[in-house]
Design an enzyme around this catalytic site. Structure first.
Site, PDB file in Angstrom:
ATOM      1  N   GLU A 240       0.822  -1.214   0.000  1.00  0.00           N
ATOM      2  CA  GLU A 240       0.000   0.000   0.000  1.00  0.00           C
ATOM      3  C   GLU A 240       0.857   1.265   0.000  1.00  0.00           C
ATOM      4  OE1 GLU A 240      -2.793   0.425   3.259  1.00  0.00           O
ATOM      5  OE2 GLU A 240      -3.569   2.300   2.463  1.00  0.00           O
TER       6      GLU A 240
ATOM      7  N   LYS B 236      -2.449  -1.937  -3.225  1.00  0.00           N
ATOM      8  CA  LYS B 236      -3.517  -1.093  -2.656  1.00  0.00           C
ATOM      9  C   LYS B 236      -3.142   0.379  -2.846  1.00  0.00           C
ATOM     10  CE  LYS B 236      -6.022  -0.185   1.647  1.00  0.00           C
ATOM     11  NZ  LYS B 236      -6.749  -0.781   2.753  1.00  0.00           N
TER      12      LYS B 236
HETATM   13  P1  13P Z   1      -9.550   4.158   3.980  1.00  0.00           P
HETATM   14  O1  13P Z   1     -10.329   3.381   2.946  1.00  0.00           O
HETATM   15  O2  13P Z   1     -10.403   4.745   5.061  1.00  0.00           O
HETATM   16  O3  13P Z   1      -8.584   5.129   3.348  1.00  0.00           O
HETATM   17  O4  13P Z   1      -8.671   3.091   4.766  1.00  0.00           O
HETATM   18  C1  13P Z   1      -8.031   2.101   4.065  1.00  0.00           C
HETATM   19  C2  13P Z   1      -6.750   1.780   4.691  1.00  0.00           C
HETATM   20  O5  13P Z   1      -6.502   0.649   5.057  1.00  0.00           O
HETATM   21  C3  13P Z   1      -5.761   2.860   4.808  1.00  0.00           C
HETATM   22  O6  13P Z   1      -4.540   2.342   5.166  1.00  0.00           O
END
Ligand code: 13P
Length: 335
Positions: free
Chosen positions: A174, A216
């Protein structure tokens, strides 16, 4: 097909996505206090268990990201990971320990948590986790993200991913380029592509099997304080352009974060992406706020109404699932 690829596909296939309930205790305290609920261990469990026992878990949720506290909790003597597995969803765990100030670029952050990670992963695997998450966070500004932030976070994400695969789990990679700022969507595209490309350079260098990973990312949006107004179709075009130029084709799928978009924006934009998706990746959701916000708000005023809270969550999850197939519309949203 490798075992890790099979797990990755189980999490994101067939109109399913990820429920991100991995808010740290500090973040969860803010979320609960914003709706006037005290952040006790029991309240955190009660709300999260309400989501995990909803009907839509079976049809819409392929994976749930947990926080360290939650993966060790029980509800009516049933372990949380086994409650999740029974719905058909895969339990996952956030393993980074948060973003800290980056030396020599102090407005930026570096995510920590590599020390002792191999040992922690063994414990999480034994508790039932089969995938993990690590979030690198980047800001957009005149000189940001800096080369230091781009290279350091990519290096950490790759070392994390390699260790997670070694432990038999799927790493969610991510790299979140934050929405804050007055930049245009074109700048967001340029910076996000740079960040993602560097991540794959490091992942490949560190011999991560890309077929057993999930990306992500953020969607490509104008900065939250910019005056630029662009359509959902333009957001989709730019997001697809970014992924096409920066993600290797071996990656099985992409699960977007919502990043501060409203529930409807996050649903609508995902739907537009899937309507015009000509790439080979599965494109789905890994939403925290965009899956939980309305349910949390309702629950905060009706703490004992489990069914009512679940009804709201089920609707949101169903809408996201339709969006992951490009089948959402304003009409179905209202029904
Ligand atoms: P949000 O969808 O609220 O941005 O959170 C996702 C997430 O895991 C952020 O690290």
């Amino acid at each position: 097909m490798s075992e890790l690829n099979t797990i990755a596909l189980k999490i994101i296939s067939s109109g399913k996505g990820i429920l991100a309930t991995d808010e740290s205790t500090g973040t969860m305290k803010k979320r609960l206090e914003s709706v006037n609920v005290e952040s006790t261990e029991n309240n955190r469990l009660k709300f999260r268990h309400t989501l995990f026992s909803s009907d839509s878990m079976k049809s819409c949720i392929g994976g749930v990201i947990l926080y360290d506290e939650t993966i060790k909790q029980e509800f009516n003597s049933n372990k949380i990971p086994s409650i999740i597995s029974k719905t058909g969803a895969v339990p996952g765990i956030k393993v980074d320990t948060g973003a800290k100030v980056l030396a020599n670029s102090t407005e930026e952050k570096i995510t920590e948590g590599l020390d002792g990670l191999r040992e922690r992963l063994k414990v999480y695997y034994s508790l039932g986790a089969r995938f993990a998450k690590w979030r690198g966070v980047y800001i957009i500004g005149n000189n940001y993200p800096s080369q230091i932030a781009v290279t350091s976070n990519a290096h950490s994400l790759a070392r994390y991913a390699a260790l997670v695969q070694e432990s038999g789990m799927v790493p969610i990679v991510e790299p979140e380029v934050l929405m804050e700022g007055n930049h245009s969507a074109e700048i967001c595209l340029k910076k996000t592509s740079e960040v993602i490309k560097k991540c794959y350079e490091e992942l490949i260098l560190q011999k991560v099997d890309l077929t057993g990973t999930i990306l992500k990312p953020n969607m490509i949006l104008p900065g939250s304080s910019s005056n630029q107004k662009i359509s959902t179709e333009e957001i989709a075009e730019l997001t697809i352009k970014c992924l096409k130029e920066s993600v290797p084709s071996e990656v099985p799928g992409i699960a977007f974060l919502s990043g501060g978009q409203t529930e409807i924006e996050a649903t609508k934009n995902l739907n537009s992406i899937n309507k015009i998706n000509k790439l080979n990746f599965i494109m789905t959701y890994s939403y925290g706020r965009a899956l939980q916000q309305s349910a949390l708000k309702y629950w905060s005023n009706n703490l004992d109404d489990i069914e009512g809270t679940q009804k709201i969550f089920n609707h949101r999850a169903n809408m996201c699932s339709l969006a992951s197939k490009g089948k959402w519309s304003e009409q179905v949203e209202k029904n």
